[in-house]
Write a protein that holds these residues in place. Structure first.
Motif, PDB file in Angstrom:
ATOM      1  N   PRO A 327       0.796  -1.225   0.000  1.00  0.00           N
ATOM      2  CA  PRO A 327       0.000   0.000   0.000  1.00  0.00           C
ATOM      3  C   PRO A 327       0.835   1.286   0.000  1.00  0.00           C
ATOM      4  O   PRO A 327       1.764   1.434   0.791  1.00  0.00           O
ATOM      5  N   ILE A 328       0.495   2.192  -0.923  1.00  0.00           N
ATOM      6  CA  ILE A 328       0.950   3.584  -0.836  1.00  0.00           C
ATOM      7  C   ILE A 328      -0.152   4.315  -0.085  1.00  0.00           C
ATOM      8  O   ILE A 328      -1.272   4.438  -0.569  1.00  0.00           O
ATOM      9  N   ASN A 329       0.157   4.776   1.103  1.00  0.00           N
ATOM     10  CA  ASN A 329      -0.874   5.286   2.010  1.00  0.00           C
ATOM     11  C   ASN A 329      -1.155   6.773   1.861  1.00  0.00           C
ATOM     12  O   ASN A 329      -2.233   7.227   2.242  1.00  0.00           O
ATOM     13  N   SER A 330      -0.184   7.525   1.343  1.00  0.00           N
ATOM     14  CA  SER A 330      -0.347   8.968   1.363  1.00  0.00           C
ATOM     15  C   SER A 330       0.519   9.611   0.289  1.00  0.00           C
ATOM     16  O   SER A 330       1.574   9.076  -0.086  1.00  0.00           O
ATOM     17  N   LEU A 331       0.068  10.769  -0.203  1.00  0.00           N
ATOM     18  CA  LEU A 331       0.835  11.557  -1.160  1.00  0.00           C
ATOM     19  C   LEU A 331       0.595  13.033  -0.894  1.00  0.00           C
ATOM     20  O   LEU A 331      -0.366  13.411  -0.235  1.00  0.00           O
ATOM     21  N   ASP A 332       1.478  13.861  -1.422  1.00  0.00           N
ATOM     22  CA  ASP A 332       1.274  15.304  -1.378  1.00  0.00           C
ATOM     23  C   ASP A 332       2.004  15.939  -2.550  1.00  0.00           C
ATOM     24  O   ASP A 332       3.019  15.411  -3.029  1.00  0.00           O
ATOM     25  N   ILE A 333       1.460  17.069  -3.026  1.00  0.00           N
ATOM     26  CA  ILE A 333       2.009  17.764  -4.183  1.00  0.00           C
ATOM     27  C   ILE A 333       2.399  19.176  -3.799  1.00  0.00           C
ATOM     28  O   ILE A 333       1.653  19.864  -3.091  1.00  0.00           O
ATOM     29  N   LEU A 334       3.551  19.619  -4.265  1.00  0.00           N
ATOM     30  CA  LEU A 334       3.981  21.002  -4.133  1.00  0.00           C
ATOM     31  C   LEU A 334       4.769  21.346  -5.385  1.00  0.00           C
ATOM     32  O   LEU A 334       5.778  20.704  -5.686  1.00  0.00           O
ATOM     33  N   GLN A 335       4.272  22.352  -6.117  1.00  0.00           N
ATOM     34  CA  GLN A 335       4.876  22.740  -7.383  1.00  0.00           C
ATOM     35  C   GLN A 335       4.974  21.530  -8.311  1.00  0.00           C
ATOM     36  O   GLN A 335       3.968  20.897  -8.590  1.00  0.00           O
ATOM     37  N   ASN A 336       6.178  21.168  -8.748  1.00  0.00           N
ATOM     38  CA  ASN A 336       6.338  20.029  -9.658  1.00  0.00           C
ATOM     39  C   ASN A 336       6.947  18.824  -8.959  1.00  0.00           C
ATOM     40  O   ASN A 336       7.672  18.036  -9.571  1.00  0.00           O
ATOM     41  N   SER A 337       6.644  18.657  -7.682  1.00  0.00           N
ATOM     42  CA  SER A 337       7.210  17.549  -6.917  1.00  0.00           C
ATOM     43  C   SER A 337       6.108  16.856  -6.115  1.00  0.00           C
ATOM     44  O   SER A 337       5.275  17.511  -5.493  1.00  0.00           O
ATOM     45  N   VAL A 338       6.159  15.529  -6.132  1.00  0.00           N
ATOM     46  CA  VAL A 338       5.228  14.701  -5.365  1.00  0.00           C
ATOM     47  C   VAL A 338       6.034  13.856  -4.384  1.00  0.00           C
ATOM     48  O   VAL A 338       7.086  13.323  -4.731  1.00  0.00           O
ATOM     49  N   VAL A 339       5.551  13.771  -3.147  1.00  0.00           N
ATOM     50  CA  VAL A 339       6.117  12.831  -2.186  1.00  0.00           C
ATOM     51  C   VAL A 339       5.036  11.812  -1.837  1.00  0.00           C
ATOM     52  O   VAL A 339       3.844  12.126  -1.845  1.00  0.00           O
ATOM     53  N   CYS A 340       5.459  10.583  -1.539  1.00  0.00           N
ATOM     54  CA  CYS A 340       4.504   9.565  -1.126  1.00  0.00           C
ATOM     55  C   CYS A 340       5.156   8.649  -0.102  1.00  0.00           C
ATOM     56  O   CYS A 340       6.383   8.524  -0.044  1.00  0.00           O
ATOM     57  N   GLY A 341       4.318   8.030   0.738  1.00  0.00           N
ATOM     58  CA  GLY A 341       4.798   7.117   1.772  1.00  0.00           C
ATOM     59  C   GLY A 341       4.131   5.768   1.625  1.00  0.00           C
ATOM     60  O   GLY A 341       2.950   5.677   1.260  1.00  0.00           O
ATOM     61  N   CYS A 342       4.873   4.709   1.929  1.00  0.00           N
ATOM     62  CA  CYS A 342       4.430   3.361   1.614  1.00  0.00           C
ATOM     63  C   CYS A 342       4.616   2.414   2.793  1.00  0.00           C
ATOM     64  O   CYS A 342       5.352   2.709   3.747  1.00  0.00           O
ATOM     65  N   ASP A 343       3.956   1.275   2.729  1.00  0.00           N
ATOM     66  CA  ASP A 343       4.094   0.237   3.750  1.00  0.00           C
ATOM     67  C   ASP A 343       5.378  -0.577   3.605  1.00  0.00           C
ATOM     68  O   ASP A 343       5.632  -1.466   4.409  1.00  0.00           O
ATOM     69  N   ASN A 344       6.179  -0.304   2.581  1.00  0.00           N
ATOM     70  CA  ASN A 344       7.478  -0.974   2.465  1.00  0.00           C
ATOM     71  C   ASN A 344       8.557  -0.271   3.280  1.00  0.00           C
ATOM     72  O   ASN A 344       9.753  -0.510   3.094  1.00  0.00           O
ATOM     73  N   GLU A 345       8.104   0.636   4.187  1.00  0.00           N
ATOM     74  CA  GLU A 345       8.983   1.382   5.089  1.00  0.00           C
ATOM     75  C   GLU A 345       9.915   2.317   4.319  1.00  0.00           C
ATOM     76  O   GLU A 345      11.066   2.537   4.700  1.00  0.00           O
ATOM     77  N   ALA A 346       9.390   2.874   3.251  1.00  0.00           N
ATOM     78  CA  ALA A 346      10.149   3.831   2.447  1.00  0.00           C
ATOM     79  C   ALA A 346       9.251   4.983   2.037  1.00  0.00           C
ATOM     80  O   ALA A 346       8.016   4.883   2.063  1.00  0.00           O
ATOM     81  N   MET A 347       9.885   6.091   1.681  1.00  0.00           N
ATOM     82  CA  MET A 347       9.178   7.237   1.120  1.00  0.00           C
ATOM     83  C   MET A 347       9.879   7.622  -0.178  1.00  0.00           C
ATOM     84  O   MET A 347      11.066   7.338  -0.380  1.00  0.00           O
TER      85      MET A 347
END
Length: 356
Positions: A327-347
């Protein structure tokens, strides 16, 4: 799939990730879940001598959090609220001391949500309304909290007979909630009634809603993500029926978000490990009118391609990251960049994707 993807292993499952409001696009918060000691962490990316290269993000400060983090929301560029599976809401500020970032607890509210048995009840989602925090939970309550007071300002008990999954500001003094039975309700916070102004549901309404978001410039247009992976579009000026339903992910929609400056672009992630970019920018008003049929007047009035039943297969969908299969649980956007967090213990940071 874009190539500018930077992954970082953090040894914790990320439940929420949020950019810190800034023009620099270099700092963000994460909240974890499913750990003995969950954390809220402020991270910062720093550039190397090479203009396009990025080093791994470094933790600037952190604080332990009771229970799983269920939501993180910024009130302004330095103050944010966090909700928990323990039913607790906390308000923090980020400040600089001796050139180091620090968290300061401004206020906290325990057991904002609780079951009649006395067991802990998760706060499932929060949003800001002026100087108030609106919290919804699995107990079916809506709680309005003034950030300046130690006790909730208002509680709507039995707002729902089942779990409320998501909440969004609709317009001034109004909020929109979605529940686990696929119902959406509009609440007028000026009214002291414990009944919603309106209630509507999908046809058949079996799949629950997990996320709800609004169009940045036309707030009457709402998009809701469902447990079945669909994305449903509503026009709250006429909410009797959904305007459109997109067959999106094969599993639950974890997060759903418009680009704040370019609402032709939508982003979604899912428990099936997908992170998608929905691009409707190539659909001009003329193109929309050609395929709109009886809905053309509505589309010309709104200028919004998400409102057309006939262009849903003409929206271009890009995968921003290789399927992670967790599962990718969350994302966020700012300008031309996206961050996301996952259950594989990585972002992951997806940098410089095209938003035209």
């Amino acid at each position: 799939m874009v190539n500018n993807v930077y992954g970082t292993f953090v040894s914790q499952k990320i439940s929420k990730i949020r950019w810190k409001p800034s023009n620099a696009c270099d700092s963000f918060l994460t909240g974890s879940w499913d750990d003995e000691e969950n954390k809220i962490v402020l991270w910062r990316y720093t550039k190397t001598d090479s203009e396009d290269a990025l080093v791994k993000p470094r933790a600037q400060c952190s604080v332990f959090h009771d229970g799983d983090v269920t939501e993180l929301k910024f009130m302004d560029s330095s103050i944010f609220a966090v909700s928990s599976t323990t039913g607790c809401i906390k308000l923090y500020s980020i400040f600089q001391e001796d050139e180091k970032s620090q968290f300061k607890l401004l206020n906290s509210w325990k057991k904002v949500h609780s079951f009649s048995t006395g067991d802990l009840c998760p706060s499932t989602d929060i949003t800001f309304f002026e100087d108030y925090i609106v919290s919804v939970g699995e107990d079916g309550r809506i709680v309005l909290i003034s950030v300046k007071d130690n006790e909730p300002y208002r509680i709507i008990d039995n707002a729902d007979s089942c779990s409320i999954r998501c909440v969004s500001i609709n317009k001034m003094n109004e909020i929109l909630t979605g529940n686990s039975r696929g119902q959406m309700k509009v609440w007028d916070l000026r009214s002291f009634s414990h009944s919603p102004e309106t209630c509507f549901t999908l046809s058949g309404g079996q799949a629950g809603f997990t996320r709800v978001t609004y169009h940045p410039t036309q707030t009457h247009i709402k998009l809701a993500g469902g447990e079945d992976g669909t994305i449903t579009i509503w026009d709250l000026r006429n909410n009797k029926f959904a305007v459109n339903s997109l067959n999106a992910h094969s599993q639950t929609v974890s997060e759903l978000m418009f680009h704040p400056e370019r609402p032709e672009h939508l982003f979604s992630c899912s428990t099936n490990g997908q992170l998608w970019h929905w691009d409707s920018s190539k659909l001009s008003h003329t193109t929309i009118s050609q395929f709109a049929g009886e809905s053309s007047d509505l589309l010309e009035d709104t200028g919004c391609p998400w409102m057309s039943r006939n262009v849903k297969n003409r929206i271009t969908v890009y995968s921003l990251i290789q399927n992670l299969h967790l599962p990718i649980n969350s994302l966020d956007i700012l300008q031309n960049s996206v961050v996301c967090g996952c259950d594989n213990e990585a972002m992951y940071l997806i940098k410089d994707f095209t938003v035209s």
